[in-house]
Every structure is written in structure tokens, then in C-alpha cells.
Design a protein around this motif. Structure first.
Motif, PDB file in Angstrom:
ATOM      1  N   GLU A 147      11.131  -3.976  -4.968  1.00 15.44           N
ATOM      2  CA  GLU A 147      10.051  -4.948  -5.165  1.00 15.44           C
ATOM      3  C   GLU A 147       8.732  -4.349  -5.610  1.00 15.44           C
ATOM      4  O   GLU A 147       7.858  -5.065  -6.082  1.00 15.44           O
ATOM      5  CB  GLU A 147       9.824  -5.718  -3.868  1.00 15.44           C
ATOM      6  N   LEU A 148       8.569  -3.028  -5.480  1.00 11.25           N
ATOM      7  CA  LEU A 148       7.254  -2.425  -5.692  1.00 11.25           C
ATOM      8  C   LEU A 148       7.371  -1.010  -6.229  1.00 11.25           C
ATOM      9  O   LEU A 148       8.271  -0.263  -5.855  1.00 11.25           O
ATOM     10  CB  LEU A 148       6.517  -2.397  -4.351  1.00 11.25           C
ATOM     11  N   GLU A 149       6.427  -0.659  -7.114  1.00 12.51           N
ATOM     12  CA  GLU A 149       6.296   0.716  -7.579  1.00 12.51           C
ATOM     13  C   GLU A 149       4.813   1.045  -7.645  1.00 12.51           C
ATOM     14  O   GLU A 149       4.025   0.251  -8.163  1.00 12.51           O
ATOM     15  CB  GLU A 149       6.919   0.867  -8.959  1.00 12.51           C
ATOM     16  N   MET A 150       4.436   2.205  -7.097  1.00 12.52           N
ATOM     17  CA  MET A 150       3.024   2.618  -7.125  1.00 12.52           C
ATOM     18  C   MET A 150       2.913   4.074  -7.542  1.00 12.52           C
ATOM     19  O   MET A 150       3.732   4.900  -7.165  1.00 12.52           O
ATOM     20  CB  MET A 150       2.366   2.442  -5.756  1.00 12.52           C
ATOM     21  N   VAL A 193      -9.964  -4.446  -9.284  1.00 16.11           N
ATOM     22  CA  VAL A 193      -8.536  -4.711  -9.441  1.00 16.11           C
ATOM     23  C   VAL A 193      -8.324  -5.533 -10.706  1.00 16.11           C
ATOM     24  O   VAL A 193      -8.990  -6.547 -10.914  1.00 16.11           O
ATOM     25  CB  VAL A 193      -7.975  -5.478  -8.219  1.00 16.11           C
ATOM     26  N   TRP A 194      -7.403  -5.052 -11.527  1.00 17.24           N
ATOM     27  CA  TRP A 194      -6.988  -5.796 -12.718  1.00 17.24           C
ATOM     28  C   TRP A 194      -5.540  -6.209 -12.534  1.00 17.24           C
ATOM     29  O   TRP A 194      -4.711  -5.434 -12.056  1.00 17.24           O
ATOM     30  CB  TRP A 194      -7.103  -4.933 -13.967  1.00 17.24           C
ATOM     31  N   TYR A 195      -5.227  -7.446 -12.896  1.00 13.45           N
ATOM     32  CA  TYR A 195      -3.860  -7.981 -12.839  1.00 13.45           C
ATOM     33  C   TYR A 195      -3.456  -8.358 -14.263  1.00 13.45           C
ATOM     34  O   TYR A 195      -4.109  -9.195 -14.892  1.00 13.45           O
ATOM     35  CB  TYR A 195      -3.802  -9.205 -11.921  1.00 13.45           C
ATOM     36  N   ASP A 196      -2.424  -7.718 -14.778  1.00 12.84           N
ATOM     37  CA  ASP A 196      -1.980  -7.920 -16.163  1.00 12.84           C
ATOM     38  C   ASP A 196      -3.165  -7.882 -17.131  1.00 12.84           C
ATOM     39  O   ASP A 196      -3.366  -8.775 -17.954  1.00 12.84           O
ATOM     40  CB  ASP A 196      -1.183  -9.215 -16.291  1.00 12.84           C
ATOM     41  N   ASN A 197      -3.989  -6.843 -17.001  1.00 16.94           N
ATOM     42  CA  ASN A 197      -5.140  -6.552 -17.871  1.00 16.94           C
ATOM     43  C   ASN A 197      -6.308  -7.523 -17.755  1.00 16.94           C
ATOM     44  O   ASN A 197      -7.218  -7.493 -18.575  1.00 16.94           O
ATOM     45  CB  ASN A 197      -4.700  -6.418 -19.330  1.00 16.94           C
ATOM     46  N   TYR A 254      -0.668  -4.172 -11.848  1.00 19.60           N
ATOM     47  CA  TYR A 254      -1.999  -4.085 -11.255  1.00 19.60           C
ATOM     48  C   TYR A 254      -2.555  -2.689 -11.490  1.00 19.60           C
ATOM     49  O   TYR A 254      -1.843  -1.700 -11.316  1.00 19.60           O
ATOM     50  CB  TYR A 254      -1.945  -4.328  -9.743  1.00 19.60           C
ATOM     51  N   ASN A 255      -3.824  -2.623 -11.844  1.00 18.33           N
ATOM     52  CA  ASN A 255      -4.564  -1.362 -11.874  1.00 18.33           C
ATOM     53  C   ASN A 255      -5.692  -1.496 -10.870  1.00 18.33           C
ATOM     54  O   ASN A 255      -6.440  -2.474 -10.898  1.00 18.33           O
ATOM     55  CB  ASN A 255      -5.134  -1.066 -13.262  1.00 18.33           C
ATOM     56  N   ILE A 256      -5.788  -0.528  -9.983  1.00 21.43           N
ATOM     57  CA  ILE A 256      -6.772  -0.573  -8.903  1.00 21.43           C
ATOM     58  C   ILE A 256      -7.606   0.701  -8.972  1.00 21.43           C
ATOM     59  O   ILE A 256      -7.069   1.803  -8.840  1.00 21.43           O
ATOM     60  CB  ILE A 256      -6.077  -0.689  -7.529  1.00 21.43           C
ATOM     61  N   ILE A 257      -8.891   0.537  -9.199  1.00 24.02           N
ATOM     62  CA  ILE A 257      -9.818   1.671  -9.219  1.00 24.02           C
ATOM     63  C   ILE A 257     -10.601   1.631  -7.913  1.00 24.02           C
ATOM     64  O   ILE A 257     -11.262   0.644  -7.605  1.00 24.02           O
ATOM     65  CB  ILE A 257     -10.804   1.603 -10.402  1.00 24.02           C
ATOM     66  N   ILE A 296       3.085  -1.892  -9.666  1.00 28.25           N
ATOM     67  CA  ILE A 296       3.947  -2.829 -10.385  1.00 28.25           C
ATOM     68  C   ILE A 296       4.726  -3.623  -9.348  1.00 28.25           C
ATOM     69  O   ILE A 296       5.524  -3.061  -8.591  1.00 28.25           O
ATOM     70  CB  ILE A 296       4.910  -2.100 -11.325  1.00 28.25           C
ATOM     71  N   VAL A 297       4.465  -4.933  -9.308  1.00 28.88           N
ATOM     72  CA  VAL A 297       5.205  -5.836  -8.417  1.00 28.88           C
ATOM     73  C   VAL A 297       6.370  -6.371  -9.221  1.00 28.88           C
ATOM     74  O   VAL A 297       6.177  -7.012 -10.262  1.00 28.88           O
ATOM     75  CB  VAL A 297       4.303  -6.962  -7.887  1.00 28.88           C
TER      76      VAL A 297
END
Length: 155
Positions: A23-26, A74-78, A125-128, A149-150
Motif C-alpha cells: 500500500e505504501l512506498e517512501m 506537502v504536494w499531492y500529484d504535483n 506525495y512530495n513532503i519537504i 507513493i500511496v
């Protein structure tokens, strides 16, 4: 399903896989080109468990921590999904153990992250995550860039 996020960061510019499940990759990298002594661990490696994630942090700061402001973008799908700031240490009546630590001291702490507060739709998701030693956000002392990545629908 229940994995472990664990990483020790010493080398700038190196992207490392933190966690992978059905379900998840980080993964992560540093935003800056400076090497850091840093470890973060989060269990479980799952977004379906809506109870509590257990987190542990080890960090050796390169400057005294008398003031600390954390900024999350946080960005979700850019598309920008969240911009959040909080002063953790102000120098007076601070409640966090990191506050008042001196340059070179080892910070070791654990805390809970309540997973039920946030739903994560399927996507990228991109999280800074940035830490600043001043309120004007000019003196950055730490910056991490997470990719999440969810793989399944909203949880």
C-alpha cells in the motif's frame, strides 16, 4: 503489512528507500548538500492502520537549538496540498526535549503520530520538511525531502 521505517542519514544527495509495502512506498533525500547525523524510525510501514504510528528520532545538530521553527510543505500529484509552520522552541517555557540542546549533543526522542487524522488518497506525495533556527526562515539547519507513493485508495 507492518514494516519499519528506519534510516540513518549521513550523506547528502543520496536517495534511499525507507519503506515499501503493498500500500505504501517512501524514500528520502536531503534538500541541502550538507551531511547530517540523523535517524528516524516509524512503525508500522502502513497507512491502513489508523491508530498510532510510533516514531523515534536521533539527531546531532550542528548548532545550538534555542529557537526552532518547523515548516512542512506537502504536494499531492504535483499540486500543493499543505503548508504548515510551527515554532517548537522559542527559548521560553519550551515543552519539547530538543529545545535547549547544544551543538554536537545527541538528541534521542520518541513520539506518536496519530494516523487517523489524515486520509491519504492514492497518488504521489512530495513532503519537504525544513527546520530553521530563526523566525524569518533564513537560517535552515535541516531539510528533508520525502517521496511517498500511496498505492491503494484513500485510507
Amino acid at each position: 503489512m507492518f514494516g519499519l521505517f528506519f534510516f540513518i542519514l549521513f550523506t547528502p544527495g543520496v536517495s534511499e528507500l525507507l519503506c515499501t509495502s503493498s500500500e505504501l512506498e517512501m524514500s528520502y533525500t536531503f534538500c541541502d548538500s550538507t551531511a547530517h547525523d540523523f535517524m528516524f524510525n516509524l512503525t508500522p510501514c502502513s497507512i491502513m492502520n489508523k491508530s498510532v504510528w510510533k516514531a523515534a528520532l536521533m539527531w546531532i545538530p550542528r548548532s545550538d537549538i534555542t529557537f526552532l521553527k518547523i515548516v512542512f510543505n506537502v504536494w499531492y500529484d504535483n499540486a500543493k496540498a499543505l503548508h504548515w509552520k510551527e515554532v517548537l522552541c522559542s527559548g521560553a517555557d519550551d515543552e519539547y526535549t530538543v529545545c535547549g540542546m547544544l551543538k554536537g549533543e545527541t538528541i534521542v526522542t520518541t513520539f506518536d503520530i496519530k494516523g487517523a487524522r489524515t486520509k491519504f488518497p492514492k497518488g504521489n506525495y512530495n513532503i519537504i520538511s525544513q527546520g530553521f533556527s530563526d523566525d524569518s526562515e533564513h537560517n535552515m539547519i535541516m531539510c528533508l525531502n520525502f517521496t511517498m507513493i500511496v498505492k491503494q485508495g484513500a485510507f
